[in-house]
Design an enzyme around this catalytic site. Structure first.
Site, PDB file in Angstrom:
ATOM      1  N   ASP A  78       0.801  -1.232   0.000  1.00 59.49           N
ATOM      2  CA  ASP A  78       0.000   0.000   0.000  1.00 59.49           C
ATOM      3  C   ASP A  78       0.835   1.284   0.000  1.00 59.49           C
ATOM      4  OD1 ASP A  78      -3.099  -0.866   1.353  1.00 59.49           O
ATOM      5  OD2 ASP A  78      -1.440  -2.283   1.308  1.00 59.49           O
ATOM      6  N   GLU A 108      -4.540   2.379  -3.312  1.00 57.41           N
ATOM      7  CA  GLU A 108      -5.786   2.930  -2.772  1.00 57.41           C
ATOM      8  C   GLU A 108      -5.589   4.024  -1.729  1.00 57.41           C
ATOM      9  OE1 GLU A 108      -8.390   0.776  -0.328  1.00 57.41           O
ATOM     10  OE2 GLU A 108      -6.892   0.627   1.243  1.00 57.41           O
ATOM     11  N   ASN A 109      -4.357   4.176  -1.211  1.00 56.68           N
ATOM     12  CA  ASN A 109      -4.067   5.236  -0.239  1.00 56.68           C
ATOM     13  C   ASN A 109      -3.121   6.294  -0.804  1.00 56.68           C
ATOM     14  OD1 ASN A 109      -3.893   2.515   1.976  1.00 56.68           O
ATOM     15  ND2 ASN A 109      -5.534   4.022   2.073  1.00 56.68           N
ATOM     16  N   ASN A 139     -10.866  -1.017  -0.454  1.00 56.46           N
ATOM     17  CA  ASN A 139     -12.082  -0.314  -0.050  1.00 56.46           C
ATOM     18  C   ASN A 139     -12.011   1.199  -0.220  1.00 56.46           C
ATOM     19  OD1 ASN A 139     -10.193  -1.068   2.205  1.00 56.46           O
ATOM     20  ND2 ASN A 139     -11.408   0.450   3.323  1.00 56.46           N
ATOM     21  N   HIS A 140     -10.794   1.790  -0.229  1.00 50.28           N
ATOM     22  CA  HIS A 140     -10.672   3.242  -0.367  1.00 50.28           C
ATOM     23  C   HIS A 140     -10.695   3.720  -1.820  1.00 50.28           C
ATOM     24  CE1 HIS A 140     -10.238   4.362   3.789  1.00 50.28           C
ATOM     25  NE2 HIS A 140      -9.287   3.461   3.983  1.00 50.28           N
ATOM     26  N   HIS A 158      -6.968  -7.770  -0.675  1.00 52.43           N
ATOM     27  CA  HIS A 158      -7.034  -6.629   0.230  1.00 52.43           C
ATOM     28  C   HIS A 158      -7.979  -6.992   1.370  1.00 52.43           C
ATOM     29  CE1 HIS A 158      -6.076  -2.379   0.787  1.00 52.43           C
ATOM     30  NE2 HIS A 158      -7.315  -2.213   1.249  1.00 52.43           N
ATOM     31  N   HIS A 168      -3.660  -4.157   2.879  1.00 57.05           N
ATOM     32  CA  HIS A 168      -4.673  -3.497   3.707  1.00 57.05           C
ATOM     33  C   HIS A 168      -4.230  -3.193   5.123  1.00 57.05           C
ATOM     34  CE1 HIS A 168      -8.534  -2.057   5.126  1.00 57.05           C
ATOM     35  NE2 HIS A 168      -8.596  -2.999   6.044  1.00 57.05           N
ATOM     36  N   HIS A 203      -1.229  -2.649   6.318  1.00 56.08           N
ATOM     37  CA  HIS A 203      -0.065  -1.753   6.329  1.00 56.08           C
ATOM     38  C   HIS A 203       1.054  -2.266   7.230  1.00 56.08           C
ATOM     39  CE1 HIS A 203      -2.225   2.132   4.763  1.00 56.08           C
ATOM     40  NE2 HIS A 203      -2.670   1.025   4.170  1.00 56.08           N
TER      41      HIS A 203
END
Length: 259
Positions: A8, A40-41, A68-69, A149, A174, A176
């Site tokens: 991530d 996603e982040n 999800n983000h 994820h 997910h 991290h």
């Protein structure tokens, strides 16, 4: 076939870390056929934007997976349909924008990339196991990489064992937090519970401690801020037999990034 997967990417520090580490690792390992990153982040810690997406591609990333983000930046959602190099989890319901699986070609190699999202302690979307089973049964490519994820370590390992021999690699994202359990499963699937996070590790999973701790003390909403200290690159290198799709090596990467 040699793949670099990047855990991530967290905000600007993560993007800069990826841009610095990718060419260094390419020199160390003799190049990569595909560079995949969970993005996603990447935009301020929540979601993606067109500008950030293009910055990641310019840094040498070939395919961006998500979780999800991916829905956090509303202006970006249209890119999920228009940009084939960006994937969202495949087990979102039918009619959701974007795609969760695609086959890519580079350097004479073909690789299927599948993005999935877990359900344990997460949103109750479609079953990742049945979704993966259907997609892999229908895929016409021997080498498939899976970014799962998910929150629970048990769900990640269960999926990897469920898909052992059907895909080349299952790598989790997910949490991290990088795990130290990389292995080749009995039928040739490379597995790592979580690839970790590329970004600032001095705080709390990519955010500053000062912005996160009040949330736990007060149980009230707080504005999180990206950590820019102790920046690290986390990920994994996976080597695959292109003819059989079986992995024969997985190397976990945890690299300090110095500006």
């Amino acid at each position: 076939m040699r793949i670099l997967f990047i855990g991530d990417i967290m905000g600007r520090p993560g993007r800069h870390a990826a841009a610095k580490a990718i060419p260094e690792l390419a020199d160390e390992f003799g190049g990569f056929d595909f560079v995949i990153a969970n993005g996603e982040n990447s935009a301020g810690g929540f979601g993606l934007t067109d500008k950030v997406m293009n910055e990641l591609f310019a840094a040498g990333i070939d395919i961006i997976t998500n979780g999800n983000h991916v829905w956090d930046k509303k202006d970006f959602i249209s890119a999920l349909d228009s940009e084939p190099r960006v994937l969202r989890p495949a087990n979102y319901p039918k009619g959701t924008p974007g795609r969760g699986f695609a086959v890519y070609e580079n350097n004479g190699e073909r690789l299927g990339v599948l993005c999935l999202q877990g359900r344990t302690f997460m949103a109750p979307i479609d079953c990742p196991f049945r979704t993966a089973e259907k997609i892999t049964d229908e895929a016409d490519v021997p080498s498939i990489f899976v970014d799962f994820h998910a929150e629970a370590t048990s769900e990640k390992r269960a999926l990897a064992l469920f898909l052992d021999g059907k895909v080349s690699a299952v790598v989790g994202t997910h949490t991290h937090v990088q795990t130290a359990d990389e292995e080749i499963l009995p039928s040739g699937t490379a597995f790592l519970t979580d690839a970790g996070m590329t970004g600032g590790h001095a705080g709390v999973i990519g955010m500053t401690a000062e912005s996160v701790i009040p949330k736990f003390l007060t149980s009230t909403p707080c504005k999180f801020e990206i950590s820019e200290d102790r920046v690290m690159f986390n990920g994994a290198v996976i080597e695959i037999d292109s003819e059989t799709g079986r992995a024969y090596n997985i190397i976990r990467i945890a690299k300090d990034i110095h500006s």
